[in-house]
Design an enzyme around this catalytic site. Structure first.
Site, PDB file in Angstrom:
ATOM      1  CG  HIS A 187      -0.401   0.161   2.383  1.00  0.00           C
ATOM      2  ND1 HIS A 187      -0.101   1.536   3.095  1.00  0.00           N
ATOM      3  CD2 HIS A 187      -0.057  -0.800   3.614  1.00  0.00           C
ATOM      4  CE1 HIS A 187       0.480   1.319   4.272  1.00  0.00           C
ATOM      5  NE2 HIS A 187       0.408   0.159   4.407  1.00  0.00           N
ATOM      6  CB  CYS A 202       1.957  -3.110   5.186  1.00  0.00           C
ATOM      7  SG  CYS A 202       0.382  -3.679   5.787  1.00  0.00           S
TER       8      CYS A 202
END
Length: 232
Positions: A187, A202
Site C-alpha cells: 500500500h 506491510c
C-alpha cells in the site's frame, strides 16, 4: 469483508514511524548553536564520500548541513548531522539497490514458473513484478516490516484489494491496499522508502508505485517474499 477481519488487517498492516537510536549509548555529540553536531561520526568518511563531500573524516559545518539534509529527507532521527550507523545504513542500502540495475532476479530466487508474480526482496528492500522470466515493472525501493513486525516470507497470493482502505481503529489511510498474507499488504504511504525502522509488516510504496501495482495485479496473483530486512 466484515469489520473484524478488516480491523485485523489494519492492525497488522498499519505503518509506523518510530525514531531509531542513531547514536551509541553514552554522551551525545556536542552541538553548535544551529543544532548541528560538531563531532565526526564513526562513518564520517563513508558518509562524506556518498554525499560527494571532501573525504577527510573531519566534521565541518558544510558536512553537517549536507548530512542533516539527508537525514531530514528520509526521516532519520535525531537529525543532528551525525554520521552514525543508521545514516550510513540507509546510504549503504541505497548503494546496493542501485547496483541491482535492471536484473533484480539475477539469482532466480523469485519463481519464474508462476506467470504474473510480485517479488519482494527483504534484504535489499526492493520489489518488482515479473511474468515468467520477463521483468514487467521495477525494481523499486519499498519499506517493509521492522524488528518484531517482520514481513513474512514465502509464496502467497493477493486475496483482498481495497483502493481507499482506511484503518477503522486509527483512521489512518492505506491507499491502494492489496492484501496478500494475514493482513500484510502492498500500500501507499507518504514517507521516504528509506525511513527507518520500517512498517508494521506491510510493504510500503510511494503513491506512484502503489498505483502501478494496483494496475498490474489482481486477486489470485502470486506474491513471493524472501530474504531478511536489515535490522530485523
Amino acid at each position: 469483508m466484515g469489520d473484524i477481519r478488516r480491523r485485523g488487517a489494519v492492525v497488522l498492516g498499519l505503518t509506523a514511524l518510530v525514531a531509531p537510536i542513531g547514536l551509541a549509548l553514552g554522551t551525545a555529540p556536542a552541538q553548535a548553536a544551529t543544532g548541528c553536531t560538531t563531532q565526526a561520526g564513526p562513518y564520517q568518511k563513508k558518509v562524506e564520500k556518498f554525499l560527494g563531500r571532501p573525504v577527510d573524516g573531519k566534521q565541518s559545518s558544510t558536512d553537517c548541513k549536507a548530512i542533516r539534509a539527508f537525514q531530514t529527507k528520509h526521516g532519520i532521527t535525531p537529525n543532528q548531522g551525525y554520521a552514525g550507523p543508521v545514516t550510513w545504513g540507509v546510504m549503504d542500502l541505497m548503494t546496493k539497490q542501485k547496483a541491482v540495475g535492471n536484473t533484480p532476479n539475477k539469482a532466480g530466487t523469485c519463481p519464474v514458473n508462476k506467470g504474473r508474480i510480485a517479488c519482494v526482496n527483504l534484504t535489499l528492500q526492493l520489489s518488482w513484478v515479473q511474468d515468467g522470466k520477463k521483468l514487467v515493472y521495477g525494481p523499486v525501493p519499498v519499506r517493509t516490516g521492522r524488528d518484531g513486525y517482520e514481513t513474512r516470507t514465502g509464496l502467497k497470493k493477493v486475496y483482498w484489494r481495497d483502493i481507499d482502505h482506511v484503518s477503522s481503529l486509527y483512521d489512518v489511510p492505506m491507499p491502494y491496499s492489496q492484501f496478500f498474507d494475514g493482513g500484510q499488504a502492498f500500500h501507499s504511504v507518504g514517507l521516504s522508502m528509506w525511513n527507518p525502522p520500517g512498517s508494521h509488516g506491510c510493504v510500503n510504496m510511494t503513491p506512484t508505485v502503489a498505483k502501478k501495482y494496483w494496475s498490474l495485479l489482481k486477486n489470485g496473483d502470486d506474491v513471493f517474499v524472501y530474504g531478511r530486512k536489515p535490522g530485523t
